[in-house]
Design a protein around this motif. Sequence first.
Motif, short mmCIF file in Angstrom:
data_model
loop_
_atom_site.label_atom_id
_atom_site.label_comp_id
_atom_site.label_asym_id
_atom_site.label_seq_id
_atom_site.Cartn_x
_atom_site.Cartn_y
_atom_site.Cartn_z
N GLY A 136 14.26 5.92 -3.75
CA GLY A 136 13.80 5.67 -2.40
C GLY A 136 13.09 6.84 -1.75
N ARG A 137 12.89 6.71 -0.46
CA ARG A 137 12.21 7.72 0.33
C ARG A 137 13.07 8.17 1.49
N GLY A 138 14.28 7.68 1.54
CA GLY A 138 15.19 8.13 2.57
C GLY A 138 14.91 7.56 3.95
N ARG B 249 0.82 -1.21 0.00
CA ARG B 249 0.00 0.00 0.00
C ARG B 249 0.86 1.26 0.00
N TRP B 250 2.06 1.17 0.54
CA TRP B 250 2.92 2.35 0.66
C TRP B 250 3.75 2.61 -0.60
N SER B 251 3.49 1.85 -1.65
CA SER B 251 4.23 2.05 -2.91
C SER B 251 3.33 1.71 -4.07
N THR C 251 12.69 3.18 -7.05
CA THR C 251 12.74 4.53 -7.61
C THR C 251 11.65 5.39 -6.97
N ALA C 252 12.00 6.62 -6.58
CA ALA C 252 11.02 7.54 -5.99
C ALA C 252 9.93 7.84 -7.00
N HIS C 253 8.68 7.87 -6.55
CA HIS C 253 7.56 8.19 -7.44
C HIS C 253 6.49 8.98 -6.69
N ASN C 254 5.57 9.55 -7.44
CA ASN C 254 4.57 10.48 -6.88
C ASN C 254 5.27 11.67 -6.23
N ILE D 13 4.61 13.04 3.30
CA ILE D 13 3.99 11.72 3.26
C ILE D 13 3.31 11.45 1.92
N SER D 14 3.42 12.39 0.97
CA SER D 14 2.83 12.16 -0.35
C SER D 14 3.76 11.38 -1.27
N ILE D 15 5.07 11.43 -0.99
CA ILE D 15 6.05 10.73 -1.83
C ILE D 15 5.99 9.23 -1.57
N LYS D 16 6.17 8.46 -2.63
CA LYS D 16 6.29 7.02 -2.50
C LYS D 16 7.63 6.57 -3.08
#
Length: 690
Positions: free
Chosen positions: A160-162, A39-41, A142-145, A206-209
């Motif tokens: 990533g998201r760090g 759900r988090w990606s 890969t970072a998305h959104n 929290i919008s980044i995935k």
Amino acid sequence: MAHAPIKYVERGLGIVANGLWHGYALASRLLQRESFTPRWSDKPLQKSWEKTKPRLGVPRETDSLCPVCVREARREILDGLKDVSVLLNEKVGEIKAQIIERDGKILMVKDCPQHGHFEDVMSIDPEMFRHLERVFPGRDITAHNDEKLHNHGSSTIRYGRGSVLTIDLTNRCNMMCDPCFMDANQVGFVHELSWEDIRTLLDNAISIKPRRQMSVQFSGGEPTLSPYFLDAIRYAVKLGYRSVQAATNGIEFAKSPEFCRQAAEAGLRFAYLQFDGIGNAANSHRRVGNLFDVKLRAIENLWSAGVDIVPVVTIVNGVNNEQVGRIIEFALDNPRKISFVSFQPVSFTGRDEEVTPERRAAQRYTLAHLAHDVKRQTGIGEPARDWFPISFIGTFSDWADQVHGPQAEWGQLSCGCHPNCGIGMAVMVDKETGERAAVTSFLDGPRLAEDLRVVNDAALGKNWAVLGMALSLLRNYDPFKAPSKLTIKMLMERFDKAYGATKRDYGRVGAGRTRQDVDKRRSDRFLFLFIAGMWFQDLFNYDFRRTEMCIIPYATQMGEISFCAYNTGIGWRQIVEKMHMTATLTKWYEEHGRHEIFAGNKPVPLASTEHSLVLNPEAVAAGAQHDLEVLGIARNAREEKLMARKRKALTPEEERRNEEMARLYRQHVLKEDPNLVPVEALRSSLRRSA
């Protein structure tokens, strides 16, 4: 040495587990499933072979920056001669760099057509350098959104998201010391986030995935000076961040136990406490008269309130590198209060960006310096065996993601940075006896990670993953090399506590955490002491392959920017803060008054200096390190300017003596000559000649 019977039982279990593992691994490959999309990606979990890597190895070419071109381009933007959009559309100041091995060191060398040749040391141990790159598991998803927040041209974060989201609440500080990433109190204006700014930055994050369980670190300046410090902590916890921390000099915490209690109740979990050495003399370069007393009092107040403390040490060669072992021994002597130590080798940025080549060569301190100083000063750890890139834990994070399943709201925290960015060594410490050992001296870390890649690639569900971890821990654990009272059961519990596989209650973190939860998490007999080194870049060793994998982004009014791109690189910090300036310093003082600044050896008034920490009297009495003064090399930018004025009046004989001092320093202290004399003997000789 006779071993307890349980050790022989554990050895037998390890032999059985080793036999069972081969069947488990075969079944994992035969029954392997497609990875699920959590759900988090919006992208599926990666198989091990799907993880990409930047170009590694030596020699190699990468993209870097010219230190002079960058400063010139930044000045044009700040002066309004060029628009900030050039940073998005052009490769401002970029040049190619070569990473090579020469004379037993790893170097970055680069040439600018306009400003000539630059080179700097990346490692003094090529074997360790290769080991760190060899065990790197690969990049995160890969970072998305993220298009609105990650749009910074060549400096854009791409993977990533760090692991730590950094938010500078203010550029005001109650100290004025060197080194300083941000040149606090010196830029002529105040940049301080409003409450609306803070909420917006946290909401955006929290919008980044992939949306991972990041830590939020409130920083500055000194974050406790912000009127919204406590509110910001509460809001971060409310959003779901389980680890909220403050990067602080500790002054406000040392002055007020009540303020510590309020911070803990708001949800502050960690204080990343500036901590440069043992004793007031060892901290004298920060120019606060009683700074070590402040640190001890801050630790006492914070720990009593339920906040855990991470000493954060900026290491400068010739200034406080002798303190490495003393600080680690301080942590080992106080295992109930200190569970993590972070060393940060100096980055020549902020006030030190225009450092002279001589001072830069003398003060440069790499991650390999750190590993060797730890071994030499404490006897703990082998550089090419017990130190790993902090991204090494990515494989363990992937395992936890498998265990938590597709319905988890957050992914596991993952430190997926470049292997040249940060390193760590875990030390298991018996809180009752003081016995300690590097974890990878009794646990085969590389083989454990290889095993977990098999587990993760199988994607066969929680129970299968937990079984695989248990078998792998058993077969890679050597009970006879572990601390005498440690058992494999305790070791498994440590992993379970870190990754939450079984849902056992070890004490809650995040929203709803109580003092009982804090005490429960602190109650283990064994401490998993993590010694970390995080080496932030400057213009002399800048590598865009590191920037695009940053795990410590800054949340700003212009999006989320890599730590190194923000503080150094093209200098996004100066640009963002100038564009979003709150007020000129004069205007701020008129409206708000001046906050107190401790400088010029002014002491901090403390209600009490009492503490319950264990100190080594010899370490406290050892005093400040004077290598650079003896050799005529400045400790910081301020001293460098003063010394430059004095040099104009030097006689030829004084010039010759200074040059000889610098040559001896490079030869013997920086080890540029294989025919070395003992360093202490050299220092004594130099002090006599001075």
